[in-house]
Design a protein around this motif. Structure first.
Motif, PDB file in Angstrom:
ATOM      1  N   MET A 663      -4.318  -1.819   4.264  1.00 15.68           N
ATOM      2  CA  MET A 663      -3.098  -1.163   4.736  1.00 15.68           C
ATOM      3  C   MET A 663      -2.611  -0.098   3.858  1.00 15.68           C
ATOM      4  SD  MET A 663       0.552  -0.984   4.280  1.00 15.68           S
ATOM      5  CE  MET A 663       1.097  -2.467   3.609  1.00 15.68           C
ATOM      6  N   LYS A 664      -2.625  -0.311   2.567  1.00 22.11           N
ATOM      7  CA  LYS A 664      -2.010   0.853   1.527  1.00 22.11           C
ATOM      8  C   LYS A 664      -3.098   1.900   1.593  1.00 22.11           C
ATOM      9  CE  LYS A 664       0.014  -2.164  -1.795  1.00 22.11           C
ATOM     10  NZ  LYS A 664      -0.275  -3.376  -1.322  1.00 22.11           N
ATOM     11  N   LEU A 665      -4.432   1.626   1.801  1.00 19.30           N
ATOM     12  CA  LEU A 665      -5.489   2.532   1.733  1.00 19.30           C
ATOM     13  C   LEU A 665      -5.354   3.461   3.054  1.00 19.30           C
ATOM     14  CD1 LEU A 665      -7.914   3.812   0.189  1.00 19.30           C
ATOM     15  CD2 LEU A 665      -9.231   2.394   1.754  1.00 19.30           C
ATOM     16  N   GLY A 666      -5.049   2.967   4.201  1.00 20.57           N
ATOM     17  CA  GLY A 666      -4.981   3.433   5.415  1.00 20.57           C
ATOM     18  C   GLY A 666      -3.516   4.552   5.362  1.00 20.57           C
ATOM     19  N   VAL A 667      -2.551   3.890   4.854  1.00 20.93           N
ATOM     20  CA  VAL A 667      -1.405   4.743   4.953  1.00 20.93           C
ATOM     21  C   VAL A 667      -1.715   6.026   4.018  1.00 20.93           C
ATOM     22  CG1 VAL A 667       1.007   4.929   4.224  1.00 20.93           C
ATOM     23  CG2 VAL A 667       0.438   2.906   5.471  1.00 20.93           C
ATOM     24  N   TYR A 668      -2.305   5.670   2.788  1.00 24.06           N
ATOM     25  CA  TYR A 668      -2.602   6.792   1.639  1.00 24.06           C
ATOM     26  C   TYR A 668      -3.439   7.777   2.728  1.00 24.06           C
ATOM     27  CZ  TYR A 668      -4.065   8.798  -2.446  1.00 24.06           C
ATOM     28  OH  TYR A 668      -4.418   9.785  -3.744  1.00 24.06           O
TER      29      TYR A 668
END
Length: 1177
Positions: A663-668
């Motif tokens: 999720m963090k990578l997707g938002v980033y």
């Protein structure tokens, strides 16, 4: 320098963030690491700007050297080479192309340094992230060729844009030089459309190259961090890894952004080098084409010589064998195009020698048919670089009939002559040109029809005092090409030329006794002409003084004979009142001084806010608001992108891993993508907005210039105007949008950094406030200085172009007098003067950058120290975010001021382009509510009612109380002494000058109530200047395409041009400048009149400078084809108006006599006396 670049992330990683993580580390270590960070940042600034200073110094030297090389080359070009290299193209070479070479020198090192920096960055990233760094390497490898392809594509588009810019500048040069003809024919709109055609193509190429932006680097961090966390769950992104990687990626952005720019600059430099190489490899005059052999018998010896104007062209002279003894007067005669001027050029070495030999003895002085006058004082033009010897100088002025005029001039011989001799008439320029040659005391004099532009009695005086057997040059060798018959009797040798060969030679008596072609020609044409020029001796000693006059911009156009297409204005177009003259000159000087002020020398230190308002107004509010929104969105995405990373770095580690990494990578990734889209959007929006503004500003400039009256062109050097259309428009096209793009980008970036630093350490506001005030002071101090230096540099640049222009036009004269070295030194002096303003400007830029970077380093120090002080309350993530961003402040501040200074410096171009909006304008070209009949004028009657005209406000009237009625089909001859006001009548009819009092009615309609184009397009003039423009013959006859091909061919046939045009290769596209000898150029002007076939025709000295055969041809065509029209002829030769309906005799602006020629002769008045002097009664 690069060492310090990489040391800062090392200090951040190993020392500062390590210190923050250690709970029991002593504070002095933190302060020491912060100081170390500050020290290395400062050393990086010092070394970087010393390097930039050295690059700029070398670049400036290269630019100056190439400008000197182009100038020196222009002095040795052959005639064929000069036809392919116009003044506009040479101006472009010394302005745009030399600048691109300088940019190349400054930025070229980035081409090989950038890959090294990239390799080092990737190596350190590998140390941090291991194999995951390969993802970043792969991204970079993919971006490199893509950016290379984009750079190459932009280079091609740049080449296309430069080609169209060259065409536009070349056309503008012709328009500015031939502006009077455009106004007479009402052709401004047609040429405006041609210029705009070039401009649209130029802007189309510019828009494509601006939108082709490089691929940005927002996704490198995403690819590396993504691969790092995905390949192994135990790979944890902590503050150390994240922010040191981000610092390295920020360093990586610099070489990767510089590399496409450096490659683009290199590509542009390669294009410019090709253009310069093509010019510098043009054919040169051979110094050995003429040998200086003191042992030859005779001052000029040509032995079986064959000559041509180019290596591959047909010979212009064939089998010439001539031996001219010392001290003889040689007259060269023949029909137009027979090779008279070519023979003089062959003696000068201006032609290509195919065979045979040419030898001359001693020094040479040359008087061209079209007098070449410098923008200098009368004295400087006469002395031409020699010392002033008072008694000899006085004798020369007296012999050339110049003394009476110097008494009238307000500053005597120190009076400045305008550019190209604008404020002198043709005869005046010719006499100054002759005086220049006589003053030289040369051994050999080459005179190319020197008396064609002067009045008959002045010509007689000059022949007696200077050229003839009792003149000052009696002991010198004189070779004179002439159309006149009256002086041939005094020649020791006459050379008769026909089709490039000497058909007859001998003395006047010998040729007449042979009863050949020469004798027939003399008997046919010379009778009246000889009488007209033979003046009683007493009157020959008192020539009419010349004075300043209504002036005309005359183009110099290159063609095989190396003369301009425009003939000089006749001696008649003058004002004879000395008080008027003094006022006129002083007013001119005031006008020039006002222009000097408007160029910026006395302008305020700060750039006016109105200029920005004007620039943004042309873009439009509807476009500016979305641009600002896109920038705000881009920076908000960037802030969120960085802050999200700091939150991720502070995420606790559970069982050796972090939660929700997908999720963090997707938002980033999404935030990075949004940022990339916004960057592309802002780039495209600003590029399109800048092009909209530059299109509008160029259009306004073009319209303002074309709608200016003739007085504007008299007072404004063409170099200044060309500078506006070349350098200033180029700055508005490219420099302002690029500067705004960078300035806005960095301003929003600075706001982002400030928000991040304040989020981490709110106390930083206390330090940032005084730093901001100091920054504002340094910036304002620098911008004021830089703008003044920019203005000084712009003002000192125009004289370089003017001098180049002048030199190219007078190259043959400069070479003949052997003055190349002096002119080269003068060009070097002007370039040096320009560089003396340019050098302090870039030194000031370095001063600014060093000061600002030290300020930025202060912010780095404060962020680091405050982080150390708040160690217990701050997380490593937020400290890393704050310090890594504060490391960028140095560069950001520097780029903000640098880019904003570029905008400030270049926004001055808007001021210089807009300054012509407030100059006086002519009346409207067309009136919207005009009810003028399409067939007006039907009868062709002209009525002057108490008409008065003045050249400028405050001057005495040049025409006073003229009341005159020209009936339908009347043929009116207008005669009078010098300064009588003859040409002023023509200027009044065409409203080149507006009425001071009274009215002119044509077919009962007051012409003051008409649009200028409605008036000028319905009446026709055949001017003395046979001006043609580059392009097809069809365009020169009918630029609006208003007539069918049949009508054009009929006009050409009636003008005796059909056979000539049929012989050209595809007359629709034949280049007129190459193909038209002088006879045909005059006949093209006749064809224009025949094509328009209006009911009123004005001949303004139309045949004054042509030979007698051409005169007879033109006069017979006018009599037959314009039988139903009213014809007004301003007469140079009285015998041309002896069969007219009426003759008007003018004197001092009044009509003193008016009747039929026979009645006027019977009255024994002024006309009778003029006819008696001319030997006609």
């Amino acid at each position: 320098m690069n060492f310090f670049f990489f040391f800062c992330p090392f200090v951040l990683k190993t020392l500062l963030l390590g210190f923050i993580r250690e709970d029991d580390a002593p504070l002095w270590k933190g302060y020491f690491y912060a100081s170390l960070l500050f020290l290395f940042s400062c050393l990086q600034s010092v070394f970087n700007h010393q390097y930039m200073y050295s690059c700029f110094s070398v670049g400036m030297r290269v630019k100056t050297a190439v400008m000197g090389l182009v100038y020196r080359k222009s002095l040795v070009l052959t005639s064929a080479a000069r036809r392919t290299c116009t003044v506009g193209e040479i101006v472009n070479l010394v302005s745009a192309d030399t600048q691109k070479l300088m940019d190349f020198v400054v930025y070229f090192n980035a081409v090989w340094l950038a890959p090294i920096e990239v390799a080092l960055c990737l190596f350190f990233l590998w140390q941090l992230l291991g194999p995951s760094a390969l993802a970043g390497i792969t991204t970079v490898i993919l971006i490199f060729p893509l950016n290379g392809f984009i750079a190459k594509k932009r280079s091609k588009l740049q080449e296309i844009q430069m080609k169209y810019m060259d065409g536009r500048i070349k056309l503008m040069n012709e328009i500015l030089n031939g502006i009077k003809i455009l106004k007479f024919y009402a052709w401004e709109k047609a040429f405006l459309e041609q210029v705009l055609g070039y401009r649209e193509k130029e802007l189309r190429a510019l828009k494509k190259s601006q939108i082709l932006v490089r691929v940005f680097l927002t996704q490198i961090a995403f690819s590396m961090f993504g691969v790092y966390v995905l390949i192994d769950d135990r790979n944890v992104l902590d503050a150390q890894k994240v922010f040191v990687s981000m610092a390295l990626i920020n360093i990586l952005k610099t070489p990767l952004s510089q590399l496409p720019f450096a490659m683009s600059t290199t590509m542009q430099a390669v294009v410019s080098l090709k253009r310069l190489g093509k010019f510098l490899c043009q054919e040169e005059l051979k110094p050995d084409s003429v040998s200086r052999d003191p042992l030859k018998l005779g001052d000029v010896v040509i032995d079986n010589g064959t000559f041509s104007w180019s290596k591959d062209g047909p010979p212009c002279l064939k089998r010439i064998s001539v031996r001219i003894p010392r001290g003889t007067l040689v007259a060269v005669v023949g029909h137009v195009g027979s090779g008279k001027s070519s023979l003089l050029s062959a003696i000068l070495g201006e032609t290509e020698r195919r065979s045979g030999s040419v030898a001359i003895k001693g020094s040479v002085a040359y008087v061209p048919q079209q007098a070449w006058i410098q923008n200098a004082t009368v004295q400087d033009n006469v002395l031409f670089g020699w010392d002033r010897k008072k008694s000899w100088y006085h004798r020369v002025l007296e012999a050339c009939a110049l003394l009476p005029d110097l008494d009238i001039l307000p500053a005597g011989d120190a009076t400045e002559i305008g550019e190209k001799g604008l404020n002198l008439s043709g005869g005046q320029k010719q006499r100054v040109s002759l005086a220049r040659a006589v003053y030289r005391k040369a051994d050999l004099y080459l005179l190319d029809d020197p008396l064609s532009a002067v009045d008959a009695h002045v010509g007689q005086h000059i022949f007696e005092k200077v050229i003839g057997p009792k003149g000052m040059l009696r002991d010198k060798t004189r070779v004179m090409a002439t159309h006149g018959m009256s002086f041939l009797y005094h020649a020791d040798l006459i050379l008769v030329l026909g089709d490039g060969e000497v058909t007859e030679s001998g003395s006047y008596q010998e040729l007449m006794s042979r009863d050949g072609a020469f004798a027939d020609f003399v008997r046919t044409f010379a009778g009246s002409e000889r009488k007209e020029c033979s003046i009683p001796r007493g009157e020959a000693h008192t020539p009419q003084p010349f004075v300043f006059l209504e002036v005309t911009c005359q183009p110099h156009i290159y063609e095989p004979r190396q003369r301009s297409l425009s003939s000089s204005s006749g001696e008649q177009t003058q004002i004879d009142v000395s008080t008027d003259l003094k006022y006129s000159i002083s007013e001119n000087r005031v006008a020039n001084s006002q222009m000097f002020v408007s160029l910026g020398l006395s302008a305020p230190n700060q750039v006016k806010l109105e200029l920005y308002v004007e620039y943004f107004r042309t873009i439009g509010l509807a476009f500016i608001v979305p641009i600002l929104f896109l920038y705000a969105f881009q920076q908000a995405a960037s802030l969120a992108y960085s802050y999200w990373l700091s939150l991720w770095a502070d995420e606790p580690v559970v069982n050796g891993t972090q939660l929700n990494t997908d999720m963090k990578l997707g938002v980033y990734g999404a935030l990075g993508f949004a940022q990339g889209i916004a960057i592309f959007g802002t780039t495209v929006a600003i590029s399109i907005g800048g092009i909209m503004a530059s299109r509008q500003l160029h259009l306004e400039l073009l319209r303002n210039v074309l709608r200016s009256p003739m007085s504007f062109f008299e007072a404004t050097p063409s170099g200044n105007l060309l500078n506006r259309f070349a350098k200033e428009i180029d700055a508005i096209d490219c420099m302002i949008p690029d500067g705004l793009k960078m300035a806005l980008g960095y301003v929003f970036k600075l706001m982002e950094v400030c928000v991040i630093v304040l989020l981490a350490t709110p106390f930083a506001a206390v330090i940032m406030l005084p730093l901001a005030l100091l920054y504002a002071f340094v910036q304002s101090f620098y911008v004021a200085t830089s703008c003044q230096l920019r203005r000084l540099e712009s003002v000192s640049r125009s004289p370089i172009y003017t001098h180049f222009n002048e030199t190219v036009q007078g190259a043959s004269v400069i070479r003949a007098f052997g003055e190349q070295r002096r002119f080269v030194l003068e060009a070097d002096r002007r370039v040096d003067h320009n560089q003396s303003s340019y050098f302090p400007r870039f030194v000031a830029t370095r001063w600014l950058a060093v000061n600002l970077e030290f300020l930025g380093n202060g912010i780095v120090l404060s962020a680091a120290v405050l982080s150390v002080m708040g160690k217990d309350t701050l997380s490593p993530g937020i400290v890393g975010l704050a310090v890594s961003h504060s490391l960028q402040v140095t560069g950001i501040l520097s780029w903000i001021v640098r880019s904003w200074t570029d905008v400030e410096n270049n926004i001055v171009s808007v001021e210089r382009v807009k300054e012509y909006a407030d100059t006086p304008k002519e009346a409207e070209w067309a009136l919207e509510d005009s009810s003028l009949s399409p067939s007006w004028p039907q009868a062709g009657t002209i009525e002057f009612r108490d008409y008065g005209l003045q050249y400028r406000k405050g001057l005495e009237l040049a025409l006073k109380g003229i009341s005159l009625h020209v009936h339908e089909r009347e043929k009116i001859g207008i005669v009078g002494r010098t300064g009588a006001g003859k040409s002023s009548l023509a200027l009044g009819i065409f409203r080149i000058l507006e009425a001071a009092k009274g009215e002119i009615y044509i077919d009962g309609i007051n012409i003051a109530e008409l649009g200028l184009h409605d008036l000028r397009s319905r009446i026709t003039i055949i001017p003395q200047d046979p001006v043609l423009f580059s392009g097809s013959l069809r365009m020169n006859l009918d630029p609006f395409d208003a007539y069918s091909d049949e009508e054009v061919w009929k006009a050409l046939e009636l003008a005796h041009l059909k056979n000539f045009v049929s012989g050209l290769y595809e007359h629709q596209s034949s280049p007129t400048r190459v193909a038209c000898p002088r006879l045909h150029r005059q006949l093209v002007c006749l064809a224009r009149a025949l094509l328009r076939k209006t009911r009123i025709l004005v001949l303004d000295e139309a045949t004054a400078a042509v030979d007698l055969e051409t005169d007879a041809l033109i006069q017979s065509t006018i009599r037959s084809q314009f039988e139903d029209c009213a014809v007004l002829t301003i007469a140079h030769r009285l015998n041309t108006v002896m069969d007219y309906t009426k003759v008007i005799v003018m004197d001092k602006g009044h009509i003193v006599e008016m009747d039929s020629p026979s009645n006027l002769i019977a009255q024994s008045g002024q006309f009778y006396r003029m006819c008696r002097e001319a030997g006609l009664v």
